[in-house]
Design a protein around this motif. Sequence first.
Motif, PDB file in Angstrom:
ATOM      1  N   GLY A 128      44.179  42.108  48.570  1.00 10.88           N
ATOM      2  CA  GLY A 128      43.906  40.570  48.027  1.00 10.88           C
ATOM      3  C   GLY A 128      43.700  40.843  46.606  1.00 10.88           C
ATOM      4  N   GLN A 129      44.038  42.101  45.732  1.00 13.05           N
ATOM      5  CA  GLN A 129      44.086  41.342  44.212  1.00 13.05           C
ATOM      6  C   GLN A 129      44.968  41.906  43.443  1.00 13.05           C
ATOM      7  OE1 GLN A 129      40.670  44.566  43.695  1.00 13.05           O
ATOM      8  NE2 GLN A 129      39.759  43.352  43.205  1.00 13.05           N
ATOM      9  N   ASN A 130      45.518  41.409  42.602  1.00 11.36           N
ATOM     10  CA  ASN A 130      46.625  42.271  41.992  1.00 11.36           C
ATOM     11  C   ASN A 130      46.077  42.529  39.909  1.00 11.36           C
ATOM     12  OD1 ASN A 130      49.374  41.406  40.561  1.00 11.36           O
ATOM     13  ND2 ASN A 130      48.695  40.279  39.085  1.00 11.36           N
ATOM     14  N   VAL A 131      46.588  43.902  40.463  1.00 14.01           N
ATOM     15  CA  VAL A 131      46.882  44.481  39.807  1.00 14.01           C
ATOM     16  C   VAL A 131      47.536  44.686  38.615  1.00 14.01           C
ATOM     17  CG1 VAL A 131      45.863  47.107  38.954  1.00 14.01           C
ATOM     18  CG2 VAL A 131      45.012  45.793  41.095  1.00 14.01           C
ATOM     19  N   VAL A 132      47.817  44.363  36.832  1.00 19.60           N
ATOM     20  CA  VAL A 132      48.482  44.844  36.055  1.00 19.60           C
ATOM     21  C   VAL A 132      48.396  45.969  34.552  1.00 19.60           C
ATOM     22  CG1 VAL A 132      49.281  43.652  33.856  1.00 19.60           C
ATOM     23  CG2 VAL A 132      48.914  42.591  36.335  1.00 19.60           C
ATOM     24  N   ARG A 172      42.510  43.485  36.909  1.00 23.73           N
ATOM     25  CA  ARG A 172      42.148  43.117  38.135  1.00 23.73           C
ATOM     26  C   ARG A 172      42.039  42.060  37.927  1.00 23.73           C
ATOM     27  NH1 ARG A 172      42.086  47.214  41.697  1.00 23.73           N
ATOM     28  NH2 ARG A 172      42.199  48.847  39.908  1.00 23.73           N
ATOM     29  N   HIS A 173      42.615  40.802  39.038  1.00 24.88           N
ATOM     30  CA  HIS A 173      41.744  39.669  39.620  1.00 24.88           C
ATOM     31  C   HIS A 173      42.089  39.056  40.878  1.00 24.88           C
ATOM     32  CE1 HIS A 173      45.936  37.617  39.982  1.00 24.88           C
ATOM     33  NE2 HIS A 173      46.372  37.550  38.643  1.00 24.88           N
ATOM     34  N   PRO A 174      41.670  38.676  41.634  1.00 31.01           N
ATOM     35  CA  PRO A 174      41.562  38.070  42.933  1.00 31.01           C
ATOM     36  C   PRO A 174      42.722  37.474  42.967  1.00 31.01           C
ATOM     37  CG  PRO A 174      39.628  37.356  41.904  1.00 31.01           C
ATOM     38  CD  PRO A 174      40.143  37.465  40.945  1.00 31.01           C
ATOM     39  N   ALA A 175      43.833  37.776  44.426  1.00 30.19           N
ATOM     40  CA  ALA A 175      45.213  37.243  44.532  1.00 30.19           C
ATOM     41  C   ALA A 175      44.888  36.877  46.197  1.00 30.19           C
ATOM     42  CB  ALA A 175      46.026  37.680  44.043  1.00 30.19           C
ATOM     43  N   ARG A 176      44.144  36.352  46.975  1.00 31.67           N
ATOM     44  CA  ARG A 176      43.804  35.803  48.354  1.00 31.67           C
ATOM     45  C   ARG A 176      44.652  34.602  48.541  1.00 31.67           C
ATOM     46  NH1 ARG A 176      38.924  38.257  46.676  1.00 31.67           N
ATOM     47  NH2 ARG A 176      38.743  39.721  47.333  1.00 31.67           N
ATOM     48  N   PHE A 177      45.662  34.716  49.342  1.00 27.74           N
ATOM     49  CA  PHE A 177      46.428  33.642  49.332  1.00 27.74           C
ATOM     50  C   PHE A 177      46.535  33.954  51.260  1.00 27.74           C
ATOM     51  CE2 PHE A 177      48.834  35.773  46.855  1.00 27.74           C
ATOM     52  CZ  PHE A 177      49.548  36.985  47.243  1.00 27.74           C
ATOM     53  N   ILE A 178      47.541  32.385  51.167  1.00 27.89           N
ATOM     54  CA  ILE A 178      47.788  32.159  52.788  1.00 27.89           C
ATOM     55  C   ILE A 178      49.472  32.325  52.483  1.00 27.89           C
ATOM     56  CG2 ILE A 178      48.751  31.032  54.598  1.00 27.89           C
ATOM     57  CD1 ILE A 178      46.333  29.597  54.770  1.00 27.89           C
TER      58      ILE A 178
END
Length: 338
Positions: free
Chosen positions: A158-162, A170-176
């Motif tokens: 649920g997170q994108n790590v760059v 590190r930011h949230p990336a929760r999607f359908i």
Amino acid sequence: MRKAFPFSAIVGQTEMKQALLMAAVEPRLGGVMVFGDRGTGKSTAVRALAALLPPMMIVPGCRYSCAPVDSAPCIEGCRERAGKAVQQVPVPFVDLPLGATEDRVVGSLDLERALATGEKRFEPGLLAKANRGFLYIDEINLLEDHLVDLLLDVAVSGQNVVEREGLSIRHPARFILVGSGNPEEGELRPQLLDRFGLSVDVRTPTDIGDRIEIVKRCDAFDREPDAFCARFEDAEHKVVDQIAAARKRLPKVEVPDSILELGTRLCQAVGADGLRGELTLLRAARATAALAGKKLVAPHHLASVATLALRHRMRKNVLDDTGSTARIERAVAELVAA
């Protein structure tokens, strides 16, 4: 901006619409994978549902669509700057094109600012834009392997790590996550397919009346979209109210132990791999009960979602040449009737 085709105006495709509604009510299902023929309304249905959902609340100016009530801190400190201010925005719907670069998907260094000021600033990608919304990938079975690996990591955490170019983000990336594809054009990697909660098979309608009605509605929408959408305004409001009521009811829906046992026996009977089948059955049955206005999951709720939740998790049986759908329906008939 062009209007989306009304969700309630889609003819047939009951299974696909059911799966999308469940995913909208219960995001933890893990998304929907739609396999089927070209031109059967797959992307139309997804866009229609996204446009139908009520606006969501975000912190004003936040590039990651952070929710005001979220306790997790934003990497840009948006809540501290905005205070108690909130903003309404449409639910994000992001198309991930097959030719997208890794930088476009995960984000990268803002080169323009770096060259102009020397400041290292992160430019969010498509995963950030899709946060709390829909990420749609057409022809997902043709997606490049390195992008599939990225999606697998994000889908789990649920997170994108760059970690690149001197950046550590590190930011949230929760999607359908909604994917569509034609199996004749290539198989989807099993690791990614397993991350989808529900799997839908869509076929070209064979009923002459349905085909004529689809053509008439598509033509009417193309010629006069405003007038066409007005025809289905009441039906659209009913769907919105149904979703809103189901979301509110969902935490209160109870699942008896007998239903959990039935789900486990069903997964064993069809040979489902792993335990995600049981979890998906539980969540899908609960969402179905909530959509139906019930506070208790019944066997028929479990039976109605069994095919959607299990058809892509089954082991191949060389001694049984029937399709996965037929095997699940047979097991449901034996166990639920019993």
